[in-house]
Write an enzyme that holds these catalytic residues in place. Structure first.
Site, PDB file in Angstrom:
ATOM      1  N   HIS A 226     -38.912 -13.504 -27.163  1.00  0.00           N
ATOM      2  CA  HIS A 226     -39.129 -13.630 -28.602  1.00  0.00           C
ATOM      3  C   HIS A 226     -37.904 -13.127 -29.355  1.00  0.00           C
ATOM      4  O   HIS A 226     -37.258 -12.165 -28.931  1.00  0.00           O
ATOM      5  CB  HIS A 226     -40.371 -12.853 -29.031  1.00  0.00           C
ATOM      6  CG  HIS A 226     -41.635 -13.460 -28.499  1.00  0.00           C
ATOM      7  ND1 HIS A 226     -42.841 -12.806 -28.491  1.00  0.00           N
ATOM      8  CD2 HIS A 226     -41.879 -14.671 -27.949  1.00  0.00           C
ATOM      9  CE1 HIS A 226     -43.774 -13.576 -27.970  1.00  0.00           C
ATOM     10  NE2 HIS A 226     -43.211 -14.719 -27.631  1.00  0.00           N
ATOM     11  N   PHE A 227     -37.599 -13.761 -30.475  1.00  0.00           N
ATOM     12  CA  PHE A 227     -36.387 -13.388 -31.209  1.00  0.00           C
ATOM     13  C   PHE A 227     -36.509 -13.736 -32.685  1.00  0.00           C
ATOM     14  O   PHE A 227     -37.358 -14.528 -33.090  1.00  0.00           O
ATOM     15  CB  PHE A 227     -35.156 -14.094 -30.617  1.00  0.00           C
ATOM     16  CG  PHE A 227     -35.222 -15.604 -30.668  1.00  0.00           C
ATOM     17  CD1 PHE A 227     -34.951 -16.302 -31.834  1.00  0.00           C
ATOM     18  CD2 PHE A 227     -35.541 -16.345 -29.527  1.00  0.00           C
ATOM     19  CE1 PHE A 227     -35.003 -17.692 -31.887  1.00  0.00           C
ATOM     20  CE2 PHE A 227     -35.593 -17.733 -29.558  1.00  0.00           C
ATOM     21  CZ  PHE A 227     -35.325 -18.410 -30.752  1.00  0.00           C
ATOM     22  N   VAL A 228     -35.627 -13.123 -33.474  1.00  0.00           N
ATOM     23  CA  VAL A 228     -35.365 -13.515 -34.859  1.00  0.00           C
ATOM     24  C   VAL A 228     -33.850 -13.554 -34.987  1.00  0.00           C
ATOM     25  O   VAL A 228     -33.175 -12.586 -34.625  1.00  0.00           O
ATOM     26  CB  VAL A 228     -35.956 -12.519 -35.876  1.00  0.00           C
ATOM     27  CG1 VAL A 228     -35.641 -12.977 -37.298  1.00  0.00           C
ATOM     28  CG2 VAL A 228     -37.463 -12.364 -35.692  1.00  0.00           C
ATOM     29  N   GLU A 229     -33.288 -14.654 -35.481  1.00  0.00           N
ATOM     30  CA  GLU A 229     -31.836 -14.754 -35.513  1.00  0.00           C
ATOM     31  C   GLU A 229     -31.329 -15.540 -36.719  1.00  0.00           C
ATOM     32  O   GLU A 229     -31.977 -16.472 -37.194  1.00  0.00           O
ATOM     33  CB  GLU A 229     -31.315 -15.396 -34.228  1.00  0.00           C
ATOM     34  CG  GLU A 229     -31.876 -16.767 -33.919  1.00  0.00           C
ATOM     35  CD  GLU A 229     -31.580 -17.218 -32.483  1.00  0.00           C
ATOM     36  OE1 GLU A 229     -31.431 -16.347 -31.594  1.00  0.00           O
ATOM     37  OE2 GLU A 229     -31.503 -18.438 -32.248  1.00  0.00           O
ATOM     38  N   SER A 371     -30.942 -20.551 -25.654  1.00  0.00           N
ATOM     39  CA  SER A 371     -30.946 -19.133 -25.287  1.00  0.00           C
ATOM     40  C   SER A 371     -30.237 -18.360 -26.394  1.00  0.00           C
ATOM     41  O   SER A 371     -29.867 -18.938 -27.421  1.00  0.00           O
ATOM     42  CB  SER A 371     -30.224 -18.921 -23.959  1.00  0.00           C
ATOM     43  OG  SER A 371     -28.822 -19.137 -24.125  1.00  0.00           O
ATOM     44  N   MET A 372     -30.021 -17.058 -26.172  1.00  0.00           N
ATOM     45  CA  MET A 372     -29.394 -16.230 -27.200  1.00  0.00           C
ATOM     46  C   MET A 372     -27.945 -16.639 -27.494  1.00  0.00           C
ATOM     47  O   MET A 372     -27.381 -16.185 -28.487  1.00  0.00           O
ATOM     48  CB  MET A 372     -29.451 -14.755 -26.810  1.00  0.00           C
ATOM     49  CG  MET A 372     -28.696 -14.425 -25.536  1.00  0.00           C
ATOM     50  SD  MET A 372     -28.578 -12.644 -25.215  1.00  0.00           S
ATOM     51  CE  MET A 372     -30.251 -12.221 -24.747  1.00  0.00           C
ATOM     52  N   HIS A 393     -40.257 -27.201 -24.876  1.00  0.00           N
ATOM     53  CA  HIS A 393     -40.329 -26.149 -25.905  1.00  0.00           C
ATOM     54  C   HIS A 393     -39.093 -25.263 -25.894  1.00  0.00           C
ATOM     55  O   HIS A 393     -38.975 -24.340 -26.686  1.00  0.00           O
ATOM     56  CB  HIS A 393     -41.592 -25.311 -25.732  1.00  0.00           C
ATOM     57  CG  HIS A 393     -41.485 -24.166 -24.769  1.00  0.00           C
ATOM     58  ND1 HIS A 393     -41.038 -24.303 -23.476  1.00  0.00           N
ATOM     59  CD2 HIS A 393     -41.772 -22.840 -24.918  1.00  0.00           C
ATOM     60  CE1 HIS A 393     -41.063 -23.127 -22.867  1.00  0.00           C
ATOM     61  NE2 HIS A 393     -41.494 -22.225 -23.716  1.00  0.00           N
ATOM     62  N   GLY A 394     -38.155 -25.524 -24.999  1.00  0.00           N
ATOM     63  CA  GLY A 394     -36.941 -24.733 -24.911  1.00  0.00           C
ATOM     64  C   GLY A 394     -36.129 -25.171 -23.714  1.00  0.00           C
ATOM     65  O   GLY A 394     -36.349 -26.256 -23.157  1.00  0.00           O
TER      66      GLY A 394
END
EC number: 6.5.1.8
Length: 466
Positions: A226-229, A371-372, A393-394
């Site tokens: 999970h992330f916020v970017e 990815s990040m 989904h990714g």
């Protein structure tokens, strides 16, 4: 620890002999290094919210003594079929053997009518991640997944690279102060959202008990991937948003329904396994008939968890944009762990489960992250029937978290991020870019399913440290 006395247990609500016996034995065996105060606090928490502990290896039996007794139900045993419907696999070369076998097993359920496997697929619990399953009047909790309503949200902002150069420090501060990651905890300032006033929270005893947790976790994100970017998105010509084709600043988030969804998933999976007896290898794919009370309760609870997940993203985006004096030109979002009622080409109504898959009906927008340190894509579905109107989904995992941890060092991750021009806040080597499949290959494998309308590149990424 000093031994707890019966009188002390009674004082905190442990008046049942079975519960007290379980406590004394469990604490002596597994919690001997805890202080008495720590144990008393833990026992009070178990009594007040037993649903949070029923799956715990050591505490589950204690928690069960405080759970409402499940009504006695008649169970039915089922046999698996050779294969009950059509299965279409996309990007087969990208998918591990274990995920394919899991999908084939799911296709042998007698309630299944059709299935699809996305190119980012990898092994999961029950249905593989990247699996899509259509069923006849039945819902499978573990074909939705534990993180009900896990979703993506993208806000497009009318700023460009200059904003990053001038305000990167303020953006990092905002991400640190206005987001929270991990299994537990909450934001420093409790946010508000209409979802907490939903009357659905009063519809079942389980949802009533989970309201407090939902209140505390509103606007927070889980662990893992999970992330916020903040990043930059390039919108292409004739994009469906109707915005000029150029580069924009953007905010992208990925998380789900937190403890609310996890508890709903575990509670109804147990009921499903009790009433729907399957061979051992398929037991986690037990379903609930939609004509039963349990089936209707799960459906109600699942939809509430999905609405709650959306509310968490609403809070994250609103608070971050407000703190930086920004406004969104457009917002795109989609679930990728959920079940929907839909129709097949022949007019038959089915329930489509997407466990790690993006809805891709004709004209439907979605976001597929990498990815990040790699691109995410803004896509529009083509409505392909064989894929059950779905896409990846990714990028999908190429390594387990443990393997990624064993094969990558912190310094190697730092170098990867520097090369990509990405600043990471939190995060860990378990989520490093090499732990994921090549997003470009995944996108190529599903070129028949979606059109690409924009490409997002991360710049400042916030994740859980562990």
């Amino acid at each position: 620890m000093s031994i707890l006395k019966t009188k002390e247990l009674s004082k905190i609500g442990y008046i049942n002999d079975k519960a007290r016996s379980l406590v004394i034995n469990t604490m002596a065996k597994n919690f001997k290094h805890h202080t008495k105060n720590q144990i008393i606090e833990l026992l009070i928490n178990i009594k007040n919210t037993p649903e949070n502990y029923v799956e715990d290896e050591h505490l589950g039996k204690i928690a069960e003594t405080f759970m409402d007794k499940v009504k006695e139900v008649n169970f039915q045993s089922y046999h698996l079929l050779q294969q009950s419907g059509m299965l279409k696999t996309y990007g087969s070369k990208e998918i591990e053997h274990g995920a394919k076998k899991q999908m084939e097993l799911a296709m042998s359920l007698p309630v299944v009518t059709q299935g699809a496997l996305m190119p980012d697929a990898h092994s999961g619990y029950g249905l593989p991640i990247g699996g899509v399953l259509a069923t006849d009047n039945a819902v499978i909790p573990y074909a939705v997944g534990v993180d009900i309503g896990c979703r993506m949200a993208l806000s497009i902002i009318d700023e460009g690279d200059g904003f990053f150069k001038r305000y990167s420090h303020q953006m990092k501060v905002a991400l640190r102060e206005l987001t929270h990651f991990g299994m537990e905890g909450s934001l420093d300032i409790q946010p508000e959202h209409d979802i907490l006033d939903s009357p659905v929270f009063k519809e079942t005893e389980l949802l009533k008990k989970l309201h407090g947790k939902a209140f505390r976790q509103l606007g927070t994100s889980g662990s893992g991937n999970h992330f916020v970017e903040f990043g930059e998105i390039e919108l292409y010509e004739n994009n469906t948003l109707g915005l000029p084709a150029k580069k924009y600043m953007a905010l992208l988030s990925h998380s789900g329904s937190r403890g609310l969804g996890a508890n709903v998933a575990m509670y109804y999976t147990k009921i499903a396994m009790d009433v729907c007896r399957l061979p051992k290898e398929a037991k986690s794919l037990a379903w609930l008939d939609m004509n039963t009370e349990a089936g209707q309760e799960y459906w109600l609870s699942m939809n509430l968890a999905g609405d709650y997940a959306r509310a968490c993203h609403d809070v994250i985006h609103a608070s971050l944009l407000k703190s930086l004096g920004l406004q969104a030109l457009a917002k795109v979002e989609n679930h990728h762990n959920f079940a929907w009622k839909d129709q097949l080409a022949n007019g038959k109504e089915v329930i489509i489960h997407r466990k790690g898959a993006t809805p891709a009906h004709q004209g439907e927008l979605g976001i597929i992250p990498g990815s990040m340190a790699t691109a995410a894509y803004l896509v529009m579905g083509k409505g392909i029937e064989n894929s059950l109107h779905s896409a990846a989904h990714g990028a999908g995992r190429a390594m387990s978290r443990q393997k990624a941890k064993n094969n990558t060092t912190a310094s190697a991750l730092k170098k990867m991020l520097a090369t990509a021009g990405v600043t990471l806040i939190g995060g860990s080597v378990e989520e490093n870019p090499l732990a994921y499949k090549d997003i470009e290959r995944v996108m190529h494998a599903q070129r028949d399913l979606i059109e690409v309308h924009g490409k997002f590149f991360p710049k400042i990424v916030r994740m859980n440290r562990d």
